[in-house]
Design an enzyme around this catalytic site. Sequence first.
Site, PDB file in Angstrom:
ATOM      1  N   GLY A   1      40.060  42.723  19.907  1.00 39.39           N
ATOM      2  CA  GLY A   1      40.475  41.619  19.041  1.00 39.39           C
ATOM      3  C   GLY A   1      41.596  42.072  18.140  1.00 39.39           C
TER       4      GLY A   1
ATOM      5  N   CYS B   1      37.714  48.615  22.462  1.00 47.41           N
ATOM      6  CA  CYS B   1      38.838  48.493  21.515  1.00 47.41           C
ATOM      7  C   CYS B   1      38.315  48.045  20.139  1.00 47.41           C
ATOM      8  CB  CYS B   1      39.897  47.546  22.077  1.00 47.41           C
ATOM      9  SG  CYS B   1      41.478  47.702  21.229  1.00 47.41           S
ATOM     10  N   TYR B   2      38.630  46.837  19.693  1.00 45.61           N
ATOM     11  CA  TYR B   2      38.108  46.396  18.391  1.00 45.61           C
ATOM     12  C   TYR B   2      36.581  46.503  18.369  1.00 45.61           C
ATOM     13  CZ  TYR B   2      37.026  43.440  14.355  1.00 45.61           C
ATOM     14  OH  TYR B   2      36.539  42.974  13.159  1.00 45.61           O
TER      15      TYR B   2
ATOM     16  N   HIS C   1      41.121  49.872  27.565  1.00 45.20           N
ATOM     17  CA  HIS C   1      40.712  48.622  28.214  1.00 45.20           C
ATOM     18  C   HIS C   1      40.299  48.875  29.668  1.00 45.20           C
ATOM     19  CE1 HIS C   1      41.873  45.724  25.074  1.00 45.20           C
ATOM     20  NE2 HIS C   1      42.684  46.714  24.710  1.00 45.20           N
TER      21      HIS C   1
ATOM     22  N   GLU D   1      39.077  46.763  31.607  1.00 45.95           N
ATOM     23  CA  GLU D   1      39.166  45.532  32.391  1.00 45.95           C
ATOM     24  C   GLU D   1      40.514  45.329  33.061  1.00 45.95           C
ATOM     25  OE1 GLU D   1      38.990  45.852  29.152  1.00 45.95           O
ATOM     26  OE2 GLU D   1      40.132  44.331  28.053  1.00 45.95           O
TER      27      GLU D   1
ATOM     28  N   ASP E   1      39.295  23.052  43.809  1.00 49.00           N
ATOM     29  CA  ASP E   1      38.181  22.741  42.900  1.00 49.00           C
ATOM     30  C   ASP E   1      37.403  21.521  43.379  1.00 49.00           C
ATOM     31  OD1 ASP E   1      39.352  24.738  41.503  1.00 49.00           O
ATOM     32  OD2 ASP E   1      40.084  23.495  39.857  1.00 49.00           O
TER      33      ASP E   1
ATOM     34  N   LYS F   1      37.991  30.830  38.754  1.00 50.90           N
ATOM     35  CA  LYS F   1      38.712  30.340  39.934  1.00 50.90           C
ATOM     36  C   LYS F   1      38.454  31.191  41.189  1.00 50.90           C
ATOM     37  CE  LYS F   1      42.068  27.535  41.279  1.00 50.90           C
ATOM     38  NZ  LYS F   1      42.090  26.109  40.945  1.00 50.90           N
TER      39      LYS F   1
END
Length: 576
Positions: free
Chosen positions: A113, A140-141, A227, A229, A285, A431
């Site tokens: 963040g 991180c944060y 990170h 991710e 979708d 998605k």
Amino acid sequence: MIDAPEALPASRGGVLDRSPAPLSGSLPASAAEPLTPSTELPGSLTDSASPRTPIVRATPVEEIVVLDYGGQYSQLIARRVRDCGVFSELLPHHVALEEIARRKPRGIILSGGPASVYADGAPPLDQGLLELGVPVLGICYGMQLLVHTLGGRVEQAEVGEFGRSDLVVAESGVLLKGMPREQTCWMSHRDTVYEAPPGFTALASSSSSPVAAVEDSARGIYGIQFHPEVVHTPYGQAILTRFLTEICGCEPTWSAASIVEEQVRRIRQQVGDASVICGLSGGVDSSVAALLVHRAVGEQLTCVFVDHGLMRKDEGEQVIKTFRDTFRVPLVAVDAETRFLDKLAGVSDPEAKRKAIGAEFIRVFEEEASKLAKASGGRDARFLVQGTLYSDVIESGGGTGAATIKSHHNVGGLPDDLKFELVEPLRALFKDEVRAVGAELGLPERLVWRQPFPGPGLAIRIVGGEATKERLDVLREADHILQEEIRKAGLYRELWQSFCVLPDVRTVGVQGDERTYGYVVVLRAVTSDDAMTADWARLPYDLLETIASRMINELREVNRVVLDITSKPPGTIEWE
Ligand code: XMP
């Protein structure tokens, strides 16, 4: 369901997640850069978490809660957890502790963040989280918050650490067990941890972060400054997997097959023996949502496909063939081209086009719904299938259960007073999960991987002028050539979108011995992760040449082809 396009609203995560390789084929030397937008994490990681309400979830699966402290990559963390086969949900950091406890998560991840832990108003840590008896990982944060709260030292460093960094693992502990001693990772911070809290072991450091990973395995508390991710942390997924499986004890059971099974059960429960209606657009979708509902309640579902005459070449037939012939889904296909063209006559302004198309769409859909009701002896469909995705839920701050019809697309946005209850089988899915479910359900690859296509279709790609039948046909043929060649070159999936634009201008040319005065076709091909930012695709020169010469040779009305090399920002993807 009315999800005309696949264009998703902004997702704050994801810019970095799938940096595509340069497009294959012979790249012009000057263009051999990868096609993603900037891979730098912006220094100021934008807003802190907006007040969101968690989605209502009834799925009894193992879950990881990701608490969002406003980091740019929070959504991406949730996606990465799911990539490991574990369901995850992104909740605002200020969600009540009871709400988290109610979910009985197997673990909690605190995201990054933009705030400084010691600043006034910085999002705090509810220490009750640490008493829930489940492992907690701060990123991180999130790590700084744990360290600061538990008595370690976090301070602003002289210089920030943004981008690639070399990580040295001094002590692997439980979290980093089996990871190489030296590895690269992706950092994005100015505040830095200088001392781990009492009881913690400092596991790793980087040149700018004396303490880049910590753990207190006895209490089940872990923190990493980098990170995991993003793809630029090569061992990131391995670290997340380790946290999920070894530390939280999760089983990787979240898969397309399990989603189908679960959704079918839930749809049956919700719908009972009532009738369901679904507006099918041909996008992934609406297609996947329709197939899920059909799998669940069979002939209780009727799909309505409104062909507004603004689709790509052959796309309408493909939708009808797939759903009616292959899947045997009850389908009403309405050929409404003339109606839509009448409404578009004399309209040049893009917003006016959108409005005209949107309003006519609603009229046609309502008419069909009432015809269906008459045919079934006045029994209206009670349910409407809607292809809301998890990103929509997060972005709209929704999830209270009071679902709204997607409003960010102006075709297919049905008015609120339509008295349907919504069936939203994709509401918990990202998605890529929707695509996986589509494949699991046997949806043809062409539909599973269809590029986003705007609801108002080709009408908003005739720019600066009226969308007449003649122009639409020229544009449709040009677009068809582009698509054919892009697919032939194997580049279709690498591109977020590829399409043609037809400005309402003519230019002079010479063909044979004749002077011509023809249309200009603009080629637009972009790479993107979420349509918020996009880069123009470096298509190989040879491919561009083939496309241009086919268009000029095959389309009498076209005498010039140009390429749009504008990124977003500053441009938008569409021209109107
Ligand atoms: P822009 O042009 O804003 O587009 O960069 C972002 C994404 O949204 C799609 N788009 C639309 N989709 N109705 C839609 O359903 C619209 O009016 C519309 N305008 C843009 C666009 O194709 C891209 O994917």
